[in-house]
Design a protein around this motif. Structure first.
Motif, PDB file in Angstrom:
ATOM      1  N   GLN A 159     169.423 -17.627  -1.943  1.00  0.00           N
ATOM      2  CA  GLN A 159     168.146 -17.031  -1.662  1.00  0.00           C
ATOM      3  C   GLN A 159     168.035 -15.732  -0.600  1.00  0.00           C
ATOM      4  O   GLN A 159     167.061 -15.207  -0.458  1.00  0.00           O
ATOM      5  CB  GLN A 159     167.218 -18.195  -1.117  1.00  0.00           C
ATOM      6  N   LYS A 160     169.162 -15.910   0.123  1.00  0.00           N
ATOM      7  CA  LYS A 160     169.453 -14.713   0.916  1.00  0.00           C
ATOM      8  C   LYS A 160     169.099 -13.312   0.520  1.00  0.00           C
ATOM      9  O   LYS A 160     168.241 -12.666   1.314  1.00  0.00           O
ATOM     10  CB  LYS A 160     170.746 -14.746   1.609  1.00  0.00           C
ATOM     11  N   ALA A 161     169.452 -13.063  -0.384  1.00  0.00           N
ATOM     12  CA  ALA A 161     169.152 -11.590  -0.928  1.00  0.00           C
ATOM     13  C   ALA A 161     167.823 -11.583  -1.137  1.00  0.00           C
ATOM     14  O   ALA A 161     167.100 -10.434  -1.140  1.00  0.00           O
ATOM     15  CB  ALA A 161     169.874 -11.187  -2.505  1.00  0.00           C
ATOM     16  N   ALA A 162     167.248 -12.469  -1.757  1.00  0.00           N
ATOM     17  CA  ALA A 162     165.710 -12.402  -1.833  1.00  0.00           C
ATOM     18  C   ALA A 162     164.860 -12.375  -0.779  1.00  0.00           C
ATOM     19  O   ALA A 162     163.801 -11.977  -0.644  1.00  0.00           O
ATOM     20  CB  ALA A 162     165.248 -13.729  -2.883  1.00  0.00           C
ATOM     21  N   VAL A 163     165.373 -13.170   0.297  1.00  0.00           N
ATOM     22  CA  VAL A 163     164.563 -13.228   1.669  1.00  0.00           C
ATOM     23  C   VAL A 163     164.731 -11.764   1.994  1.00  0.00           C
ATOM     24  O   VAL A 163     163.439 -11.404   2.522  1.00  0.00           O
ATOM     25  CB  VAL A 163     165.185 -14.136   2.465  1.00  0.00           C
ATOM     26  N   ASP A 164     165.498 -11.018   2.208  1.00  0.00           N
ATOM     27  CA  ASP A 164     165.625  -9.774   2.612  1.00  0.00           C
ATOM     28  C   ASP A 164     164.724  -8.704   1.642  1.00  0.00           C
ATOM     29  O   ASP A 164     164.024  -7.861   2.205  1.00  0.00           O
ATOM     30  CB  ASP A 164     167.083  -9.327   2.953  1.00  0.00           C
ATOM     31  N   ALA A 165     165.065  -8.806   0.554  1.00  0.00           N
ATOM     32  CA  ALA A 165     164.109  -7.903  -0.460  1.00  0.00           C
ATOM     33  C   ALA A 165     162.693  -8.108  -0.450  1.00  0.00           C
ATOM     34  O   ALA A 165     162.037  -7.131  -0.322  1.00  0.00           O
ATOM     35  CB  ALA A 165     164.803  -8.150  -2.111  1.00  0.00           C
ATOM     36  N   HIS A 166     162.109  -9.218  -0.031  1.00  0.00           N
ATOM     37  CA  HIS A 166     160.857  -9.555   0.007  1.00  0.00           C
ATOM     38  C   HIS A 166     160.383  -9.341   1.419  1.00  0.00           C
ATOM     39  O   HIS A 166     159.401  -8.516   1.338  1.00  0.00           O
ATOM     40  CB  HIS A 166     160.725 -11.159  -0.028  1.00  0.00           C
ATOM     41  N   TYR A 167     161.139  -9.437   2.542  1.00  0.00           N
ATOM     42  CA  TYR A 167     160.613  -9.076   3.669  1.00  0.00           C
ATOM     43  C   TYR A 167     160.598  -7.518   3.985  1.00  0.00           C
ATOM     44  O   TYR A 167     159.570  -7.187   4.457  1.00  0.00           O
ATOM     45  CB  TYR A 167     161.522  -9.740   4.805  1.00  0.00           C
ATOM     46  N   TYR A 168     161.831  -6.865   3.369  1.00  0.00           N
ATOM     47  CA  TYR A 168     161.801  -5.312   3.708  1.00  0.00           C
ATOM     48  C   TYR A 168     160.733  -4.713   3.017  1.00  0.00           C
ATOM     49  O   TYR A 168     160.324  -3.632   3.355  1.00  0.00           O
ATOM     50  CB  TYR A 168     163.216  -5.145   3.509  1.00  0.00           C
ATOM     51  N   ALA A 169     160.494  -5.144   1.700  1.00  0.00           N
ATOM     52  CA  ALA A 169     159.465  -4.490   0.962  1.00  0.00           C
ATOM     53  C   ALA A 169     158.164  -4.553   1.693  1.00  0.00           C
ATOM     54  O   ALA A 169     157.385  -3.578   1.678  1.00  0.00           O
ATOM     55  CB  ALA A 169     159.315  -5.368  -0.614  1.00  0.00           C
ATOM     56  N   GLY A 170     157.893  -5.612   2.415  1.00  0.00           N
ATOM     57  CA  GLY A 170     156.662  -5.815   2.995  1.00  0.00           C
ATOM     58  C   GLY A 170     156.811  -4.693   4.403  1.00  0.00           C
ATOM     59  O   GLY A 170     155.799  -4.114   4.530  1.00  0.00           O
ATOM     60  N   GLU A 171     157.701  -4.744   4.852  1.00  0.00           N
ATOM     61  CA  GLU A 171     158.158  -3.717   6.111  1.00  0.00           C
ATOM     62  C   GLU A 171     157.893  -2.120   5.672  1.00  0.00           C
ATOM     63  O   GLU A 171     157.246  -1.625   6.261  1.00  0.00           O
ATOM     64  CB  GLU A 171     159.655  -3.998   6.504  1.00  0.00           C
ATOM     65  N   VAL A 172     158.491  -2.037   4.611  1.00  0.00           N
ATOM     66  CA  VAL A 172     158.313  -0.388   4.061  1.00  0.00           C
ATOM     67  C   VAL A 172     156.798  -0.411   3.661  1.00  0.00           C
ATOM     68  O   VAL A 172     156.582   0.642   3.890  1.00  0.00           O
ATOM     69  CB  VAL A 172     159.160  -0.228   2.567  1.00  0.00           C
ATOM     70  N   PHE A 173     156.257  -1.159   3.092  1.00  0.00           N
ATOM     71  CA  PHE A 173     154.546  -1.160   2.845  1.00  0.00           C
ATOM     72  C   PHE A 173     154.064  -0.694   4.119  1.00  0.00           C
ATOM     73  O   PHE A 173     153.157   0.082   4.157  1.00  0.00           O
ATOM     74  CB  PHE A 173     154.169  -2.308   2.135  1.00  0.00           C
ATOM     75  N   ASP A 174     154.505  -1.305   5.159  1.00  0.00           N
ATOM     76  CA  ASP A 174     153.718  -1.303   6.464  1.00  0.00           C
ATOM     77  C   ASP A 174     154.017  -0.007   7.050  1.00  0.00           C
ATOM     78  O   ASP A 174     153.254   0.577   7.792  1.00  0.00           O
ATOM     79  CB  ASP A 174     154.167  -2.346   7.455  1.00  0.00           C
ATOM     80  N   PHE A 175     155.257   0.523   6.940  1.00  0.00           N
ATOM     81  CA  PHE A 175     155.456   1.529   7.534  1.00  0.00           C
ATOM     82  C   PHE A 175     154.756   2.936   6.820  1.00  0.00           C
ATOM     83  O   PHE A 175     154.423   3.831   7.514  1.00  0.00           O
ATOM     84  CB  PHE A 175     157.203   1.982   7.147  1.00  0.00           C
ATOM     85  N   TYR A 176     154.624   2.890   5.624  1.00  0.00           N
ATOM     86  CA  TYR A 176     153.887   3.983   4.790  1.00  0.00           C
ATOM     87  C   TYR A 176     152.396   3.901   4.974  1.00  0.00           C
ATOM     88  O   TYR A 176     151.681   4.894   5.377  1.00  0.00           O
ATOM     89  CB  TYR A 176     154.203   3.971   3.367  1.00  0.00           C
ATOM     90  N   TYR A 177     151.884   2.509   5.213  1.00  0.00           N
ATOM     91  CA  TYR A 177     150.476   2.350   5.312  1.00  0.00           C
ATOM     92  C   TYR A 177     150.094   2.584   6.749  1.00  0.00           C
ATOM     93  O   TYR A 177     148.862   3.280   7.244  1.00  0.00           O
ATOM     94  CB  TYR A 177     150.065   0.938   5.169  1.00  0.00           C
ATOM     95  N   ASP A 178     150.951   1.947   8.024  1.00  0.00           N
ATOM     96  CA  ASP A 178     150.672   2.363   9.313  1.00  0.00           C
ATOM     97  C   ASP A 178     150.750   3.738   9.776  1.00  0.00           C
ATOM     98  O   ASP A 178     149.967   4.327  10.538  1.00  0.00           O
ATOM     99  CB  ASP A 178     151.450   1.374  10.032  1.00  0.00           C
ATOM    100  N   ASN A 179     151.621   4.164   9.131  1.00  0.00           N
ATOM    101  CA  ASN A 179     151.992   5.840   9.775  1.00  0.00           C
ATOM    102  C   ASN A 179     151.215   6.774   8.875  1.00  0.00           C
ATOM    103  O   ASN A 179     150.678   7.885   9.368  1.00  0.00           O
ATOM    104  CB  ASN A 179     153.350   6.026   9.385  1.00  0.00           C
ATOM    105  N   PHE A 180     150.795   6.603   7.721  1.00  0.00           N
ATOM    106  CA  PHE A 180     150.105   7.586   6.539  1.00  0.00           C
ATOM    107  C   PHE A 180     148.959   6.970   6.034  1.00  0.00           C
ATOM    108  O   PHE A 180     148.455   7.967   5.306  1.00  0.00           O
ATOM    109  CB  PHE A 180     151.105   8.267   5.719  1.00  0.00           C
ATOM    110  N   GLY A 181     148.535   5.907   6.210  1.00  0.00           N
ATOM    111  CA  GLY A 181     147.308   5.423   5.476  1.00  0.00           C
ATOM    112  C   GLY A 181     147.910   5.185   3.929  1.00  0.00           C
ATOM    113  O   GLY A 181     147.069   5.136   3.129  1.00  0.00           O
ATOM    114  N   ARG A 182     149.207   5.188   3.324  1.00  0.00           N
ATOM    115  CA  ARG A 182     149.404   5.082   2.133  1.00  0.00           C
ATOM    116  C   ARG A 182     149.378   3.707   1.671  1.00  0.00           C
ATOM    117  O   ARG A 182     150.254   3.006   2.221  1.00  0.00           O
ATOM    118  CB  ARG A 182     150.808   5.884   2.082  1.00  0.00           C
TER     119      ARG A 182
END
Length: 528
Positions: free
Chosen positions: A292-315
């Motif tokens: 499950q380790k690879a899935a944990v990071d893929a899932h968590y970091y996908a959310g982190e990238v979403f937050d980056f674009y949303y928080d910084n640019f409203g994307r």
């Protein structure tokens, strides 16, 4: 057509190392089901010792004025339970005739001496003595009407899944029971239909179908949001947004302000034709196993990238339309790559020597999802200089998301060797990339030539980005790079055009001084 050429035709964005629809509904609506407002009665209650169902019924009769009705007329005894404090709780089901009223119960609470302490629940004192509707719809027909209403093919939902310990379980559950449904005081004979499944999305549908007309009165997918934990590739523990359906937790995030969801799948090393794979699940909401380790990071970091674009640019997601972000781990066999395939992410496990699980680097996840952003904005063609810019912008935004160092992929590259990486923004030459136009490599626009050196010549705009960030800082730089990518760059932009786009974006946002700093950053790499 061989596998590699197929991948080349599918990839619209890019991959970490080399070039390289699963459209299904991944939405969930959660609607509160209307029920009578519960009452809590604890004062002025008359009672003698209450230790049995018969005694409770006498208690109800003695307190008709307090309840403003005789609860005995529409309450059916269900059970009694005594807790660790010695209190006994008598549970009753409100009914019309013998048919239960949905989403309702009444509970009488007594202390250890049998004295009534309180009574609470939905009494339905205005419910009719009987329902005059005719039951024209049959139980099975109600289930079929429910499937039709939610728009899911039952055959596709009826799939057996394999759990992590090798056991199998059926992910489809169907139930249909006759109830009386209280629709804001309008009591209707209905079937309560439950549809629970994991494909094509995790669901716990609760529907009420009018037993006379077949009309769906209410429908809600009440699969629950949850917060789980998991262990990532590097052994760190992460908090995960998960989803509970049919006693199973899914790496399925519905918490983001988007139309779609963030979901994670396991390809089980099967390759392209088996995408997206199976949902990654856990019965305890603790994703700790090695698999499950690879899935944990893929899932968590996908959310982190979403937050980056949303928080910084409203994307809102990669396309700014709120589309689902889908990731698949354990792709292929010893696959030393990660890629955006045009509609989802794929991550290989690596061969254990060149790479370990590629989803373990948040800069890699940021890199790949930025390919998706580029695809839906500038549309940089994946060849020659425009392709090198495509790669460079992914590297630069990978840095913005993970600004701890100037390296790309250092967390998962050559796991047996510390301190190295795939690329460096500050020193491209260290990893065999040019950092100045004088070192530009004219490679053939073929797969063998890496489509004109998109992963090679990207070192030049990467070094220009490094110069820019060092000169004006990360905050201004990310605003400028985002504006250039989404406003000025066009599909066939070359390095000179990218320079002009970034300079103009700097001028728009911060004025002449900052624009001059960007100009100098690109002059320093020979783009004049």
């Amino acid at each position: 057509m061989n596998w590699k050429s197929l991948m080349a035709t599918v990839v619209l964005g890019g991959s970490l190392v080399s070039g390289g629809s699963l459209a299904h509904a991944e939405k969930s609506s959660k609607v509160d089901l209307p029920v009578e407002t519960p009452k809590f009665v604890k004062d002025h209650l008359k009672s003698s010792k209450v230790v049995s169902e018969k005694a409770v019924k006498k208690f109800f009769k003695d307190n008709q004025k307090q309840f403003k009705a005789n609860p005995n007329k529409n309450l059916k005894f269900v059970k009694s339970e005594t807790d660790d404090l010695g209190m006994t709780h008598f549970t009753f089901q409100p009914v019309v005739g013998n048919v239960p009223i949905a989403n309702s119960r009444v509970v009488v609470h007594t202390d250890k001496n049998g004295e009534v302490q309180s009574v609470n629940g939905e009494f339905h004192k205005d419910a009719p003595a009987e329902i005059k509707q005719q039951k024209k719809v049959k139980k099975k027909e109600a289930i079929n009407l429910a499937w039709k209403y939610i728009g899911v093919d039952r055959k596709k939902a009826d799939k057996t899944q394999e759990s992590l310990n090798g056991d199998t379980f059926d992910t489809l559950t169907e139930n249909s029971n006759l109830v009386v449904y209280d629709d804001e005081g309008n009591y209707q004979l209905a079937y309560h239909v439950e549809l629970q499944f994991s494909q094509p999305y995790p669901a716990n549908w609760q529907l009420y179908v009018n037993a006379e007309t077949g009309k769906v009165i209410k429908a809600s997918n009440v699969a629950e949001e949850a917060t789980g934990t998991g262990t990532g590739v590097l052994g760190d523990t992460k908090s995960l947004n998960t989803y509970l359906s049919n006693n199973t937790y899914y790496l399925y995030d519905v918490t983001k302000p988007m139309n779609g969801v963030i979901s994670t799948f396991d390809n089980k090393h099967n390759g392209y034709y088996s995408l997206p794979g199976s949902y990654v699940t856990d019965t305890g909401n603790t994703f700790y196993s090695e698999n499950q380790k690879a899935a944990v990071d893929a899932h968590y970091y996908a959310g982190e990238v979403f937050d980056f674009y949303y928080d910084n640019f409203g994307r809102v997601s990669y396309d700014d339309q709120g589309s689902s972000i889908r990731s698949t781990v354990h792709y292929g066999s010893n696959y030393n790559n990660a890629a955006w395939t045009g509609n989802q992410m794929i991550y290989g496990d690596g061969d254990g020597s060149t790479f370990t699980y590629l989803s373990g680097g948040n800069d890699i996840v940021g890199h790949e999802l930025t390919h998706a952003v580029t695809e839906s904005t500038a549309g940089l063609v994946y060849e020659n200089q425009s392709g090198a810019l495509n790669e460079s912008f992914s590297d630069v935004f990978g840095y913005f998301i993970d600004p701890e160092d100037w390296l790309m992929g250092e967390d998962v590259y050559t796991p047996g060797i510390s301190g190295d990486a795939l690329r460096s923004l500050s020193n491209p030459n260290k990893y065999n990339q040019p950092e100045n136009m004088s070192q530009y490599q004219n490679l053939p626009n073929t797969e063998a030539g890496d489509w004109g050196g998109v992963h090679t010549n990207s070192g030049i705009p990467n070094k220009a980005a490094y110069n820019t960030i060092n000169s004006i800082g990360i905050n201004k730089s990310k605003e400028i790079y985002y504006r250039a990518l989404t406003v000025y760059l066009t599909p066939n932009s070359d390095f000179a055009y990218a320079k002009q786009s970034l300079v103009q974006a700097a001028q728009d946002l911060y004025g002449t001084s900052t624009a001059n700093a960007v100009t100098q950053a690109w002059n320093a790499v020979g783009v004049n």
